[in-house]
Design a protein around this motif. Structure first.
Motif, PDB file in Angstrom:
ATOM      1  N   GLY A 208       0.813  -1.216   0.000  1.00  0.00           N
ATOM      2  CA  GLY A 208       0.000   0.000   0.000  1.00  0.00           C
ATOM      3  C   GLY A 208       0.838   1.254   0.000  1.00  0.00           C
ATOM      4  O   GLY A 208       0.526   2.241  -0.678  1.00  0.00           O
ATOM      5  N   LEU A 209       1.936   1.227   0.746  1.00  0.00           N
ATOM      6  CA  LEU A 209       2.798   2.408   0.840  1.00  0.00           C
ATOM      7  C   LEU A 209       3.507   2.684  -0.476  1.00  0.00           C
ATOM      8  O   LEU A 209       3.778   3.842  -0.816  1.00  0.00           O
ATOM      9  N   SER A 210       3.795   1.645  -1.237  1.00  0.00           N
ATOM     10  CA  SER A 210       4.517   1.824  -2.499  1.00  0.00           C
ATOM     11  C   SER A 210       3.747   2.746  -3.437  1.00  0.00           C
ATOM     12  O   SER A 210       4.326   3.682  -4.019  1.00  0.00           O
ATOM     13  N   ASP A 211       2.458   2.508  -3.594  1.00  0.00           N
ATOM     14  CA  ASP A 211       1.647   3.372  -4.470  1.00  0.00           C
ATOM     15  C   ASP A 211       1.546   4.781  -3.909  1.00  0.00           C
ATOM     16  O   ASP A 211       1.641   5.772  -4.644  1.00  0.00           O
ATOM     17  N   ASP A 212       1.362   4.896  -2.594  1.00  0.00           N
ATOM     18  CA  ASP A 212       1.228   6.223  -1.979  1.00  0.00           C
ATOM     19  C   ASP A 212       2.513   7.027  -2.103  1.00  0.00           C
ATOM     20  O   ASP A 212       2.483   8.251  -2.290  1.00  0.00           O
ATOM     21  N   LEU A 213       3.652   6.349  -1.994  1.00  0.00           N
ATOM     22  CA  LEU A 213       4.925   7.058  -2.124  1.00  0.00           C
ATOM     23  C   LEU A 213       5.115   7.588  -3.541  1.00  0.00           C
ATOM     24  O   LEU A 213       5.738   8.631  -3.733  1.00  0.00           O
ATOM     25  N   GLY A 214       4.584   6.874  -4.532  1.00  0.00           N
ATOM     26  CA  GLY A 214       4.666   7.379  -5.897  1.00  0.00           C
ATOM     27  C   GLY A 214       3.934   8.698  -6.055  1.00  0.00           C
ATOM     28  O   GLY A 214       4.423   9.638  -6.700  1.00  0.00           O
ATOM     29  N   LYS A 215       2.743   8.781  -5.455  1.00  0.00           N
ATOM     30  CA  LYS A 215       1.973  10.025  -5.510  1.00  0.00           C
ATOM     31  C   LYS A 215       2.668  11.123  -4.709  1.00  0.00           C
ATOM     32  O   LYS A 215       2.723  12.282  -5.137  1.00  0.00           O
TER      33      LYS A 215
ATOM     34  N   LYS B 161      14.569  15.223  11.566  1.00  0.00           N
ATOM     35  CA  LYS B 161      13.253  15.471  10.960  1.00  0.00           C
ATOM     36  C   LYS B 161      12.467  14.191  10.724  1.00  0.00           C
ATOM     37  O   LYS B 161      11.242  14.178  10.853  1.00  0.00           O
ATOM     38  N   TYR B 162      13.180  13.138  10.353  1.00  0.00           N
ATOM     39  CA  TYR B 162      12.513  11.901   9.977  1.00  0.00           C
ATOM     40  C   TYR B 162      13.092  10.741  10.789  1.00  0.00           C
ATOM     41  O   TYR B 162      13.937   9.984  10.286  1.00  0.00           O
ATOM     42  N   PRO B 163      12.693  10.634  12.047  1.00  0.00           N
ATOM     43  CA  PRO B 163      13.282   9.609  12.932  1.00  0.00           C
ATOM     44  C   PRO B 163      13.039   8.205  12.376  1.00  0.00           C
ATOM     45  O   PRO B 163      11.916   7.848  12.024  1.00  0.00           O
ATOM     46  N   ILE B 164      14.090   7.414  12.340  1.00  0.00           N
ATOM     47  CA  ILE B 164      13.974   6.080  11.756  1.00  0.00           C
ATOM     48  C   ILE B 164      13.270   5.113  12.695  1.00  0.00           C
ATOM     49  O   ILE B 164      12.942   3.992  12.288  1.00  0.00           O
ATOM     50  N   LYS B 165      13.033   5.529  13.939  1.00  0.00           N
ATOM     51  CA  LYS B 165      12.248   4.685  14.839  1.00  0.00           C
ATOM     52  C   LYS B 165      10.765   4.738  14.486  1.00  0.00           C
ATOM     53  O   LYS B 165       9.991   3.891  14.919  1.00  0.00           O
ATOM     54  N   GLN B 166      10.362   5.737  13.715  1.00  0.00           N
ATOM     55  CA  GLN B 166       8.983   5.829  13.253  1.00  0.00           C
ATOM     56  C   GLN B 166       8.753   4.816  12.130  1.00  0.00           C
ATOM     57  O   GLN B 166       9.687   4.394  11.447  1.00  0.00           O
ATOM     58  N   SER B 167       7.504   4.468  11.931  1.00  0.00           N
ATOM     59  CA  SER B 167       7.177   3.576  10.827  1.00  0.00           C
ATOM     60  C   SER B 167       7.337   4.307   9.503  1.00  0.00           C
ATOM     61  O   SER B 167       7.366   5.542   9.443  1.00  0.00           O
ATOM     62  N   LEU B 168       7.431   3.541   8.431  1.00  0.00           N
ATOM     63  CA  LEU B 168       7.546   4.143   7.107  1.00  0.00           C
ATOM     64  C   LEU B 168       6.349   5.026   6.800  1.00  0.00           C
ATOM     65  O   LEU B 168       6.487   6.105   6.210  1.00  0.00           O
ATOM     66  N   ARG B 169       5.164   4.599   7.182  1.00  0.00           N
ATOM     67  CA  ARG B 169       3.946   5.380   6.959  1.00  0.00           C
ATOM     68  C   ARG B 169       4.014   6.712   7.691  1.00  0.00           C
ATOM     69  O   ARG B 169       3.656   7.761   7.137  1.00  0.00           O
ATOM     70  N   ASN B 170       4.498   6.700   8.935  1.00  0.00           N
ATOM     71  CA  ASN B 170       4.589   7.939   9.711  1.00  0.00           C
ATOM     72  C   ASN B 170       5.598   8.903   9.091  1.00  0.00           C
ATOM     73  O   ASN B 170       5.374  10.114   9.055  1.00  0.00           O
TER      74      ASN B 170
END
Length: 518
Positions: free
Chosen positions: A53-60, A241-250
């Motif tokens: 699901g994230l793959s398509d959203d990241l494209g947008k 800015k983008y903590p790697i402990k967060q999920s990819l979605r976050n």
């Protein structure tokens, strides 16, 4: 050439081996490109459904962030107006320089000393930066007065790192490597840990407290602006800015909200500035041009008019130069009740004369009608000193307001272009990570590589990459040569239907923000 390729390939025994194999074939043996490692940290993988699901959203998100960055860059060019040729050198991205080494220590400390000395010569909140041609522009740099301790930041940071190195040398007598633990209160950018072969093969993060050396945590490394190629070729993940402990979605949501806010602010600021500039341009147009349309306030004087009369008034008439003699000989006969010999030439341009004429108020409308029949144009103008002064003050005020808004707006555009561009590259990194996991599986083991192709060698480069990685997916090369699959295969989550498909993960970056169109 502003085009780069961002690819990933499955790791061999080590990621370094993967990079060396690819680099030897494409760069050293065939010289078709320049290759750079593209470090991506250990991100949280999540579930397969989440990745798809994230793959398509990241494209947008990728398209949206790139579009916003280009909008900011385009508007910066519009704001610079006649200095638009300086746009490219003002499109910079913040770059964290990482730990200093012995060779750069003296040089960078010298730079910090120069910054400190320059504070005596700069104006508050007004910086200047000398460009490549030696000229200076007020809008082109941040004032070093923005931070009271700008030079101390360099000194404190470098002192920490070199104390750490000395402590490390002492400790190395008993142990080959220091045991490093995470710092508790670090707020600065960290050097990323490559995810290609796991955390043990990446570069160690500096935001740590060293055990046994007594040095403690480092001060933040000062950020320095870098041109866009330098930023992507020395890319480091922004841990703050983008903590790697967060999920990819976050992380994707953080970027989306950040860029969405910049996009909304850009619309607000551009509308306000464009309205101001438009009003000023309209007034300036009225100060120039033909006598038929321009503002006459700065051309006439009080003595040209009969004022405060109960019966008489003065009109201003535009007369074509070809009809100049007709006006002089016949204006008194256009209608009754015109004061004889009351017309005088006030000024002229290439095509028209400007005359005044005095007559009784009761025949003004009749005079206008007959004058129009003779191709004389009566301008609607009332001499009022207060209104004329207010009009001049309005122009002065608009000019002043535009100057006041110009500097802050340019600084805002430069800062937020950098934010958008950096966010865009982070989105690319996310896409490479997600697609690599989906393609190559777990455990995470891939090497991300940034390629700068030589201008006329892209086809040869594509052939070499297919030679290296064609075995990963035969369908990608079955249609022949070096191109992508001719059949558009749309696999949900992988986005193959939206672009060319190759047996390796591939994304194209065009960092030309001046001429390229989205």
């Amino acid at each position: 050439m502003s085009e780069y390729w961002l690819i990933s390939a499955p790791g061999d025994k080590t990621c370094q081996q993967t990079f060396d194999t690819m680099n030897n074939l494409t760069s050293k043996q065939n010289s078709v490109c320049v290759n750079y490692k593209f470090p991506i940290p250990d991100l949280k993988v999540g579930t397969l459904d989440q990745l798809v699901g994230l793959s398509d959203d990241l494209g947008k998100l990728d398209a949206y962030v790139e579009q916003t960055a280009r909008k900011v860059a385009t508007y910066l060019g519009e704001v610079l107006e006649d200095q638009r040729d300086k746009l490219q050198e003002n499109l910079l991205a913040n770059n964290s320089p990482g730990p200093p080494d012995e060779n750069t220590h003296s040089e960078l400390l010298g730079q910090s000393s120069n910054l400190s000395n320059s504070r005596d010569t700069c104006s508050p909140c007004q910086g200047s930066l000398t460009n490549s041609t030696g000229s200076e522009k007020e809008f082109d740099a941040q004032c070093v007065c923005d931070s009271e301790n700008s030079s101390n930041e360099y000194n404190d940071t470098f002192d920490w790192w070199f104390q750490r190195n000395r402590g490390s040398n002492k400790s190395s007598q008993s142990s080959s490597q220091l045991n490093m633990t995470s710092g508790a209160n670090s707020t600065h950018r960290s050097s990323p840990v490559s995810s290609c072969c796991g955390s043990s093969h990446g570069r160690s993060s500096p935001d740590v407290e060293l055990n046994g050396d007594g040095v403690g945590e480092p001060p933040p490394m000062p950020l320095s602006p870098a041109d866009l190629p330098s930023y992507i070729t020395r890319f480091q993940w922004d841990m703050a800015k983008y903590p790697i402990k967060q999920s990819l979605r976050n992380i994707a949501d953080i970027i989306s909200k950040q860029v969405g806010q910049i996009d909304a602010d850009l619309k607000t600021k551009s509308t306000a500035y464009n309205n101001l500039k438009g009003n000023l341009q309209n007034l300036e147009k009225k100060q120039t041009g033909s006598l038929l349309t321009r503002n006459l306030a700065d051309l006439v004087k009080k003595e040209h008019f009969i004022l405060d009369s109960e019966y008489l008034t003065t009109l201003l008439v535009i007369v074509p130069k070809a009809l100049g003699s007709d006006w002089i000989n016949g204006y008194e006969k256009i209608t009754d009740m015109i004061v004889p010999r009351s017309s005088t030439l006030i000024t002229q341009d290439q095509d028209f004369f400007l005359y005044n004429v005095t007559l009784f108020k009761k025949v003004v409308e009749e005079f206008k009608l007959h004058a129009r029949e003779k191709k004389f144009v009566v301008r609607d103008f009332v001499y009022n000193e207060e209104e004329l002064a207010a009009g001049k003050n309005e122009i002065t005020k608009l000019v002043t307001d535009k100057k006041k808004q110009f500097g802050p707006l340019v600084r805002w555009l430069k800062v937020n272009f950098s934010e958008c561009f950096c966010a865009w590259i982070h989105v690319k990194a996310l896409r490479v990570f997600v697609e690599s996991v989906l393609r190559y599986g777990l455990p995470v083991n891939f090497q991300a590589i940034l390629i700068h192709p030589n201008k006329k060698s892209t086809k040869r480069l594509r052939d070499l990459l297919n030679q290296l990685y064609g075995h990963l997916d035969g369908s990608a090369t079955s249609s022949g040569g070096g191109g992508g699959n001719a059949d558009s295969v749309d696999i949900p989550g992988l986005g193959f239907g939206q672009q060319e498909y190759y047996p390796y993960v591939y994304y194209k970056l065009n960092i030309d923000m001046v001429d390229a169109k989205v």
